[in-house]
Scaffold this active site. Structure first.
Site, short mmCIF file in Angstrom:
data_model
loop_
_atom_site.label_atom_id
_atom_site.label_comp_id
_atom_site.label_asym_id
_atom_site.label_seq_id
_atom_site.Cartn_x
_atom_site.Cartn_y
_atom_site.Cartn_z
N ARG A 130 -6.24 8.81 3.93
CA ARG A 130 -5.10 9.15 3.08
C ARG A 130 -5.33 10.38 2.21
NH1 ARG A 130 -0.77 7.29 5.56
NH2 ARG A 130 -0.95 5.08 6.07
N HIS B 223 -2.25 -0.60 5.45
CA HIS B 223 -3.67 -0.92 5.43
C HIS B 223 -3.82 -2.37 4.94
CE1 HIS B 223 -4.74 3.25 6.18
NE2 HIS B 223 -3.86 3.60 5.26
N ARG C 283 13.83 -6.85 -6.65
CA ARG C 283 14.78 -7.95 -6.55
C ARG C 283 14.90 -8.65 -7.91
NH1 ARG C 283 14.23 -13.48 -2.92
NH2 ARG C 283 16.45 -14.03 -2.93
#
Length: 261
Positions: A216, A114, A126
């Site tokens: 959702r 979205h 990371r």
């Protein structure tokens, strides 16, 4: 490994500069609008939506636009008409920011689809080294002892491997360059499950929020994201009832009274 529950915190909402609004209204002849609305942080979201809507037709008062002979003076009625007439563009000015905590990367991978009307800043594995593997289990999984035993064992083994790699690469030794830590941490995240819990800031305008809440929390949506946006919907009904009060809830699905806004 630790069990976690997805959490939602509303961390930012619209804030209006009423002095500047008053100066504008003094020029166009709409001063009395400010007398009709409540001012303050809880009201700013709905006031902004109404302000954006009224500027389109200069409907602050009858007669300011010769084509407008009567106006809605009740804000709830006015915004209900905005929703009913699908005048959704004015809702794009109203944005809210949420801190989503202990949500899996399964959920965030779905959420980033979205893109329109949304902004995302997510914890980066990371840079952030995993020293544990926080994990959410749905109720039905918790009720299966053998599944939980095997799942917990697997997660603990993966967690131990994270610690082993950190030691193997001497990441906590003095003088290790940050660039090397980043490179090794990036490699280590490849051995974390997609269900590992993470965090992000997610900002969306009201038009997008209405769309995402409906989609959702629908029965076919993934169950964690259904749980997550059920919580978002509950917050928004309290925060801006005139913009979200048209929903009905059926078996966890939030169904809007007006679609395609």
């Amino acid at each position: 490994m630790r069990h976690v529950e997805p959490q939602v915190r509303l961390i930012a909402r619209p804030r209006l500069d009423y002095d500047e609004i008053a100066a504008y209204l003094a020029e166009v002849g709409g001063d009395r609008w400010l007398e009709r609305v409540d001012r303050g942080e809880p009201d700013d979201a709905q006031n902004l939506a109404e302000f954006a809507g009224r500027i389109c037709y200069r409907s602050w008062e009858p007669g300011l636009n010769p084509n407008v002979t009567r106006i809605r003076t009740d804000q709830e009625e006015y915004l209900r008409n905005i929703l009913a007439s699908a005048h959704g563009s004015v809702l794009e000015h109203v944005t809210f920011s949420f801190a989503l905590h202990n949500v899996s990367r399964v959920a965030t991978h779905e959420l980033v689809r979205h893109r329109a009307g949304a902004a995302v800043s997510q914890e980066s594995l990371r840079f952030v080294r995993l020293d544990d593997l926080p994990f959410w289990f749905p109720d039905w999984a918790r009720e299966d002892p053998e599944l939980m035993r095997r799942a917990t064992s697997l997660l603990e083994q993966m967690e131990q491997f994270q610690h082993w790699m950190a030691g193997r690469f001497d990441l906590d030794a003095e003088g290790v360059p940050f660039a090397e830590k980043k490179a090794k941490t990036s490699f280590m995240r490849r051995f974390a499950p997609e269900g590992v819990a993470t965090g992000l800031v997610w900002t969306a305008n009201v038009r997008t929020l209405r769309h995402v809440i409906e989609n959702r929390t629908a029965p076919g949506a993934e169950e964690e994201i259904r749980l997550l946006f059920g919580k978002v919907a509950e917050l928004m009904v309290k925060e801006a009832p005139a913009l979200f009060g048209d929903y009905t809830v059926q078996d966890g699905a939030w169904i809007p009274g007006w679609r395609k806004v």
